[in-house]
Every structure is written in C-alpha cells, then in structure tokens.
Enzyme design. Structure first.
Site, PDB file in Angstrom:
ATOM      1  N   ASP A  64    -106.522 -28.442  88.245  1.00 62.36           N
ATOM      2  CA  ASP A  64    -105.934 -27.238  87.662  1.00 62.36           C
ATOM      3  C   ASP A  64    -106.598 -26.007  88.260  1.00 62.36           C
ATOM      4  O   ASP A  64    -107.451 -25.380  87.646  1.00 62.36           O
ATOM      5  CB  ASP A  64    -106.117 -27.260  86.146  1.00 62.36           C
ATOM      6  CG  ASP A  64    -105.297 -26.187  85.450  1.00 62.36           C
ATOM      7  OD1 ASP A  64    -104.506 -25.525  86.141  1.00 62.36           O
ATOM      8  OD2 ASP A  64    -105.456 -26.023  84.242  1.00 62.36           O
ATOM      9  N   GLU A 143     -93.913 -21.116  88.964  1.00 60.10           N
ATOM     10  CA  GLU A 143     -93.397 -20.695  87.663  1.00 60.10           C
ATOM     11  C   GLU A 143     -92.313 -19.615  87.749  1.00 60.10           C
ATOM     12  O   GLU A 143     -92.411 -18.667  88.520  1.00 60.10           O
ATOM     13  CB  GLU A 143     -94.552 -20.179  86.806  1.00 60.10           C
ATOM     14  CG  GLU A 143     -94.202 -19.987  85.357  1.00 60.10           C
ATOM     15  CD  GLU A 143     -95.433 -20.085  84.465  1.00 60.10           C
ATOM     16  OE1 GLU A 143     -95.444 -19.415  83.420  1.00 60.10           O
ATOM     17  OE2 GLU A 143     -96.370 -20.811  84.824  1.00 60.10           O
ATOM     18  N   LYS A 179     -91.616 -24.430  87.093  1.00 60.01           N
ATOM     19  CA  LYS A 179     -92.194 -24.367  85.756  1.00 60.01           C
ATOM     20  C   LYS A 179     -91.372 -23.435  84.868  1.00 60.01           C
ATOM     21  O   LYS A 179     -91.111 -22.287  85.227  1.00 60.01           O
ATOM     22  CB  LYS A 179     -93.642 -23.867  85.823  1.00 60.01           C
ATOM     23  CG  LYS A 179     -94.604 -24.875  86.395  1.00 60.01           C
ATOM     24  CD  LYS A 179     -96.015 -24.323  86.489  1.00 60.01           C
ATOM     25  CE  LYS A 179     -96.672 -24.223  85.142  1.00 60.01           C
ATOM     26  NZ  LYS A 179     -98.089 -23.803  85.243  1.00 60.01           N
ATOM     27  N   THR A 203     -93.583 -26.164  80.621  1.00 62.49           N
ATOM     28  CA  THR A 203     -94.898 -25.698  80.214  1.00 62.49           C
ATOM     29  C   THR A 203     -94.828 -25.068  78.819  1.00 62.49           C
ATOM     30  O   THR A 203     -93.767 -25.001  78.208  1.00 62.49           O
ATOM     31  CB  THR A 203     -95.446 -24.698  81.250  1.00 62.49           C
ATOM     32  OG1 THR A 203     -96.808 -24.397  80.942  1.00 62.49           O
ATOM     33  CG2 THR A 203     -94.629 -23.424  81.288  1.00 62.49           C
ATOM     34  N   PHE A 225    -100.101 -28.601  75.965  1.00 60.28           N
ATOM     35  CA  PHE A 225    -101.344 -27.832  76.072  1.00 60.28           C
ATOM     36  C   PHE A 225    -102.360 -28.277  75.018  1.00 60.28           C
ATOM     37  O   PHE A 225    -102.322 -27.821  73.878  1.00 60.28           O
ATOM     38  CB  PHE A 225    -101.032 -26.340  75.912  1.00 60.28           C
ATOM     39  CG  PHE A 225    -100.548 -25.680  77.175  1.00 60.28           C
ATOM     40  CD1 PHE A 225    -100.056 -26.413  78.234  1.00 60.28           C
ATOM     41  CD2 PHE A 225    -100.586 -24.295  77.296  1.00 60.28           C
ATOM     42  CE1 PHE A 225     -99.616 -25.795  79.398  1.00 60.28           C
ATOM     43  CE2 PHE A 225    -100.145 -23.661  78.452  1.00 60.28           C
ATOM     44  CZ  PHE A 225     -99.659 -24.418  79.508  1.00 60.28           C
TER      45      PHE A 225
END
Length: 366
Positions: A64, A143, A179, A203, A225
């Site tokens: 990440d 994204e 994303k 996400t 998350f």
C-alpha cells in the site's frame, strides 16, 4: 506481491527503468485471474524466515504505497493509487518529469484553465500508474474523482477516459483497476464498466451490504477498510480491541465467508490497517494491502503465522443472502451509523485531496 503473487497499493514513487513484466489474464466468471508465466514467478525459500514470507504463503500481499522505491523493495504483484498519494508524490522532485508531461498534455487539450487542470490531473494519475505498471506484473488501481461518487454517468465517462489514456501509452486495460467509492451509484457504474471489460476496485467499503451489492455487480475486487472501522468503534464505543474482536477484522471475515458461501469471484482485499495484529488476524484472506511501515514490521518479525480464514469453512456456515436492490441497500447502509459516517467522511476526504491537487496544478500553470 512476492512469491506466488502479491499486489501493491501505491503512495509515493520513484522513477525506474525496469522493464514491464508481462502477464496475461483470463476471465473466470466476471473477475479476471492473473496468470503469470512460469519463469516470472518469484519463488520464496522453502524455509520462510519472517512473518511476511509466511503470510505470503497464505495470502496475496499488496504493498500500500505509491513510492516507486518502496514498490521495488517489497516486490508486489499489484499496486494502487489514490488522490492523496498522487498529491504527495507529485510534490517530490524525482517525479517532476511526470508532472511536466501531464502539464504539456493538459495545455494541448483545453483552452480554459479549469479544463486544463482536469486534463492534467487525469494524465498525472495515468503517468504514475503507467510507471508503476513497469514495476509490478499485475493490476494498477487508479481512482475516479470522488466528487463523482453519486454520479453514475460521470464516473463511467471518467473511467473510460482514464482507460483510454492508459491505452494511448501502451498500458492495456486488463492491467488497470478503476477505483470507485462503494455508494449505490459507484456500484452501478462498476456494473456498467465491468460489462465493458473495464475492471473495478470498490473502495470506501464498510458494510457487508456494500460488499454484497458489489459482488452482484460483478466488481473485480473490493477493499474493505479495516482500520477506519476500528477507528470509529474506538472513538464511539470508548473501548480498546484485540485482533480477534477488532470490528474491522470481524467485518472482513464476514464478507470473506459470505463470498465463499455463495460462490462470488469478486476478490476480497483487506485494507487500511492500523497494526500488525490486524493483518495476521486475516491471514488467508484473498489479498491484503499493507503500508510499507507494517510490511517492514512483518519482515523483521519471526513469529508464526496461522491461517485464520479458510474458504472451505464457508460451506459449514449458516449464512443468508443479503438483498441487493436499491431500497434494501440504502436502508441497510442507513442502519449502520459507522458505515454511513465513514463512507461520507472518506468521500469528503478524497474529494478534498482532488481539490488540493487541482490547486497545486493551477499554481504550476500560473
């Protein structure tokens, strides 16, 4: 992203002349499987020496980070970016050439300053993603503007634009994950894109109703998350948690077994970890995306790693299907204050990062 196949999610990068490692994809149901030529598989030693290597035997690891140097160091299979990471990286001198190229592109595409900035930003995302694709053999996530989180058509348009920009510089769409925020509209956009052969990473996912809807939409991958869920519970419940009862860990386990019970091919990738114990508590999950700090901790630790998630166990569990129509989705999400608050907070945060990046690019243009 190591032995068998590991992914990486990016935060900062560093230019690299590494040649792109070729890989091929084959469709399985609606989610692609990464197939790597035998000679490209990175083989671990038979005796794993640290927790990171041991974890790799159970789970695909995604780094990440957007830092090219960190990606090279941890050798992930995939990588992911977001506006925060691009904003940080774009201010570093070693990536100035990527910014300069994006500015040149934007100036050639529009006359008004506002439209130039939009073109520059999209091109900048793609420039970073393309550089990462030269280092990792798998997916690179890029994204869509968070301000489009409630705009199906707008999200689809920007996703298609990003894919076109990638293809113009030789990066095929089967290397990219788009994303999208896990709103109802984001999930509908993913359904449209997946049918067009554009793979999506959902996400800002905090509740199993989001996961169920994303799987029904055919999303390639979801990113629940873990750490942000834990943050909310610690703040609102006023108590501490250990890994086994960590609300974020529990949420990912619930989603994992739901998917395996009903045969969904959507990949579950735990994200946003706060500590090493959360990661080890999810050993066996499809994928885990881990920040460099925690990757380093795992690499320096020599304790045992035990499988905690086993797909075969799903068959034994009494799990009911979750309705995924719009009314049910909105009601179930509304009934979860944590998910509702964290989703809204995440969208606002990512949107602010876009605004900050736009301002930075606007200053550069001036």
């Amino acid at each position: 992203m190591f032995v068998f196949s590991c992914w990486s999610s990016s935060e900062t990068f560093s230019g690299s002349s590494l040649e792109r490692l070729p890989s091929s994809f084959i469709a399985r149901k609606r989610a692609p499987l990464l197939v790597r030529p035998k000679q490209q598989v990175r083989v671990l030693s038979l005796q794993a020496s640290n927790q990171l290597e041991k974890l790799q035997k159970l789970t695909v690891i995604v780094a990440d980070t957007g830092d090219f140097e960190q990606i090279i160091k941890f050798k992930p299979t995939d990588a992911t970016t977001n506006p925060s990471l691009i904003y940080q990286a774009s201010q570093l001198p070693q990536y100035q050439h990527l910014v300069d190229d994006a500015i040149k592109y934007g100036k050639s595409k529009a006359n008004s300053a506002e439209k130039r900035v939009d073109h520059i930003r999209d091109k900048l995302f793609v420039n970073f993603g393309a550089e990462i694709s030269k280092i990792v053999p798998g997916y690179v996530s890029t994204e869509v503007d968070a301000r489009l989180s409630f705009d199906v058509e707008g999200s689809v348009r920007q996703a298609e634009k990003l894919i076109q920009l990638y293809e113009e510089i030789g990066v095929p769409k089967n290397r990219i994950l788009i994303k999208l925020a896990s709103t109802w509209e984001g999930i509908q956009a993913a359904s449209i894109l997946e049918r067009k052969g554009i793979h999506c990473n959902m996400t800002l996912l905090f509740n199993i109703c989001q996961a169920a809807a994303a799987a029904e939409a055919g999303a390639t991958l979801i990113s629940p998350f873990v750490g942000r869920i834990l943050d909310w519970y610690k703040k609102n419940k006023g108590q501490e948690y250990i890994a086994d009862n960590d609300p974020g860990v529990v949420s990912v386990k619930e989603i994992f077994y739901y998917y395996k019970k009903f045969g969904y091919s959507t990949i579950v990738m735990g994200a946003s970890f706060r500590n090493k114990d959360e990661i080890l508590a999810l050993a066996g999950c499809d994928r885990l995306t881990i920040a460099p700090k925690l990757l380093k901790e795992l690499m320096e630790a020599d304790g045992e790693v035990v499988r905690k998630l086993d797909a075969d166990e799903a068959k034994k569990k009494n799990i009911e299907r979750i309705p995924t129509d719009e009314k049910s989705f909105r009601w179930l999400l509304n009934q979860d204050p944590m998910a509702t608050e964290k989703l809204a907070e995440g969208i606002r945060s990512f949107a602010q990062d876009i605004v900050s990046l736009n301002k930075l690019l606007d200053k550069v243009l001036v």
